[in-house]
Design an enzyme around this catalytic site. Structure first.
Site, PDB file in Angstrom:
ATOM      1  N   LYS A  62      59.121  -3.061  21.906  1.00 41.86           N
ATOM      2  CA  LYS A  62      59.960  -1.867  22.018  1.00 41.86           C
ATOM      3  C   LYS A  62      59.140  -0.685  22.507  1.00 41.86           C
ATOM      4  O   LYS A  62      58.011  -0.462  22.050  1.00 41.86           O
ATOM      5  CB  LYS A  62      60.587  -1.574  20.649  1.00 41.86           C
ATOM      6  CG  LYS A  62      61.565  -0.415  20.615  1.00 41.86           C
ATOM      7  CD  LYS A  62      62.172  -0.281  19.220  1.00 41.86           C
ATOM      8  CE  LYS A  62      63.164   0.873  19.147  1.00 41.86           C
ATOM      9  NZ  LYS A  62      63.788   0.969  17.804  1.00 41.86           N
ATOM     10  N   SER A  86      68.699   0.022  13.588  1.00 41.78           N
ATOM     11  CA  SER A  86      68.226  -0.187  14.958  1.00 41.78           C
ATOM     12  C   SER A  86      67.642  -1.563  15.226  1.00 41.78           C
ATOM     13  O   SER A  86      67.399  -1.919  16.372  1.00 41.78           O
ATOM     14  CB  SER A  86      67.184   0.881  15.324  1.00 41.78           C
ATOM     15  OG  SER A  86      67.804   2.132  15.452  1.00 41.78           O
ATOM     16  N   SER A 100      68.584   1.365  18.214  1.00 44.19           N
ATOM     17  CA  SER A 100      67.800   1.749  19.378  1.00 44.19           C
ATOM     18  C   SER A 100      66.943   0.619  19.941  1.00 44.19           C
ATOM     19  O   SER A 100      66.338   0.767  20.994  1.00 44.19           O
ATOM     20  CB  SER A 100      66.886   2.926  19.002  1.00 44.19           C
ATOM     21  OG  SER A 100      65.992   2.556  17.971  1.00 44.19           O
TER      22      SER A 100
END
Length: 479
Positions: free
Chosen positions: A95, A193, A169
């Site tokens: 990420k 997330s 996210s």
């Protein structure tokens, strides 16, 4: 087996089959047998990136040449008999909000990117375990959306239907794993997330007990931060529960400064069979509704659990069942963000007394949550309201959802189940339980346990997949 991936070049909602690549634990076995080389494993994933990322937009940055060189070194070491690490040869992505030496770190915005000299601790552990990093994956601006789109790096699309959100996210992470561009990724979770993208993309994700995996070296945190966050967590995302368990074991560990004499010993997984496991099914919750096809998927899950020998009890509420719990989580979020950012707009500054009062309230709820497991082994609940919603071009704060006559801010609506279950700081493992009857999109559940029961929730995911109750076989069968 094949993975179903959306095709925007055809009619809306149509899908094409994409050949399934081996899971991480299967890669490990194949490398040990000599059936595959690490270079072959990495180049397969690079080919998948080349073919699918232009459609899906999961990656923000990549260094595929370095990945091939790392695979070549691993193959040479293996030929010389050098002992291999647990994740040796696994091609992974990370990420974008985590520091990875050699890559820029962003929170969905190039203007405040940083170029770290060192890996974040969790990335260091990933490398030390032998994983090969292919690149970074997309996030929303400031990690604050249930979509993973931004002006600088573009729109990330759900592999099951590119007109749908992959979640946020950690949306780019979930897409990279779900589409086979990588074996695994790292997610971070404050409002869901990890759990929301895992559920919407039909993969596995683990939100660990707070403090087990370091979040240092993560934006928007300060690069020199030494304090771990009080609410959010870091956890693995993978396409198979055995991979998820192996990743968790590689990533868990305390970072400095650690008080002298402090050690970390997790309780072992308590079950080796589904028979007799006591599961509380929590699906009725006024503070966190679900749609009809999610309700149907959970009814089917309840039947499958009973058929497998589990003792299933339908919960009519838990200690977290209250709109006040959602309000508390918003306060706890502001407390955490105050270390790096100004408090959320409209909330004002929290004084010291309010901070301690919120922590006391959280502790009381955590203790009451733990008390549930005097009579239950696990609680299973939805990961989110339903399947992935359509992508929207509206700003996040202008999106609203109306459900059964109630109008709710879209972010709060989709994240309600994750928000409720974040308060106890206990583990939650997301598993795919089937496809929605109408949407034909993945539906996810979260397996929850008491504080520090991570190995148990992860092991239950493995057992459920082995019995065909959850997982890729369940999705394929329903398709």
């Amino acid at each position: 087996m094949s993975r179903v991936v959306g095709d925007t070049g055809a009619a809306r909602g149509s899908r094409v089959a994409v050949e399934e690549l081996p899971a991480g634990f299967e890669i490990t076995a194949a490398l040990r047998r000599g059936d595959l080389s690490a270079v072959e494993v990495v180049t397969e994933r690079i080919s998948r990136i080349d073919s699918l990322d232009p459609l899906l937009g999961a990656l923000t940055d990549r260094d595929l040449d370095s990945a091939v060189r790392a695979a070549e070194r691993l193959d040479r070491d293996r030929a010389r008999g050098v002992p291999q690490s647990p994740l040796a040869g696994w091609p992974v992505t990370v990420k974008d909000s985590f520091d990875v030496a050699g890559f820029r770190t962003t929170v969905g915005r190039a203007s405040d990117a940083r170029m770290p000299e060192h890996d974040a601790p969790v990335v260091r552990r990933l490398r030390d375990s032998g994983a090969i990093i292919l690149g970074k994956t997309n996030v929303p601006v400031m990690l604050d959306d249930y979509q993973s789109s931004n002006a600088d790096f573009g729109v990330t699309r759900n592999p099951w239907d590119p007109s749908r959100s992959p979640g946020g996210s950690s949306g780019g992470a979930a897409v990279a794993v779900s589409s086979g561009m990588s074996v695994a990724d790292l997610g971070s979770d404050l409002y869901g997330s990890i759990r929301m993208p895992a559920a919407w993309c039909g993969i596995y994700g683990h939100r660990p007990t707070n403090g087990l995996i370091s979040k240092l070296g993560h934006m928007p945190g300060r690069p020199d931060a030494r304090l771990e966050p009080s609410l959010s967590t870091v956890g693995p995302m993978a396409d198979h529960p055995r991979d998820l368990l192996l990743l968790f074991q590689a990533l868990v560990g305390l970072e400095t400064p650690v008080p002298a004499g402090r050690s970390l010993v997790l309780p072992a997984a308590r079950h080796r069979s589904l028979r007799g496991i006591r599961i509380g099914l929590w699906i009725e919750e006024p503070s966190a509704p679900i749609d009809e096809e999610t309700g149907a998927a959970f009814a089917a899950l309840a039947g499958a659990l009973r058929d497998a020998g589990c003792v299933v009890t339908e919960l009519r509420g838990t200690p977290l069942s209250s709109a006040a719990t959602l309000e508390l989580l918003d306060v706890l979020k502001d407390i955490e963000l105050a270390h790096n950012l100004e408090p959320a707009a409209g909330r004002g500054r929290l004084d010291v007394a309010a901070v301690w009062a919120a922590w006391e309230q959280q502790q009381r709820l955590s203790e009451r949550w733990t008390g549930l497991f005097d009579t239950l082994d696990f609680v299973v609940a939805p990961a989110t309201f339903g399947a992935a919603p359509p992508l929207s071009e509206q700003p996040e704060d202008e999106r609203w959802v109306e459900f059964h006559g109630t109008r709710t801010r879209a972010m709060d609506f989709h994240a309600a189940w994750s928000k409720l279950t974040n308060v106890p700081r206990a583990p939650a493992t997301v598993v795919p339980i089937g496809l929605g009857r109408e949407s034909r999109l993945p539906i996810g559940a979260q397996i929850m346990g008491p504080y520090l029961a991570d190995l148990s929730t992860l092991q239950l995911a493995v057992l459920l997949e082995e019995e065909g109750v959850v997982g890729a076989r369940q999705l394929t069968r329903q398709w």
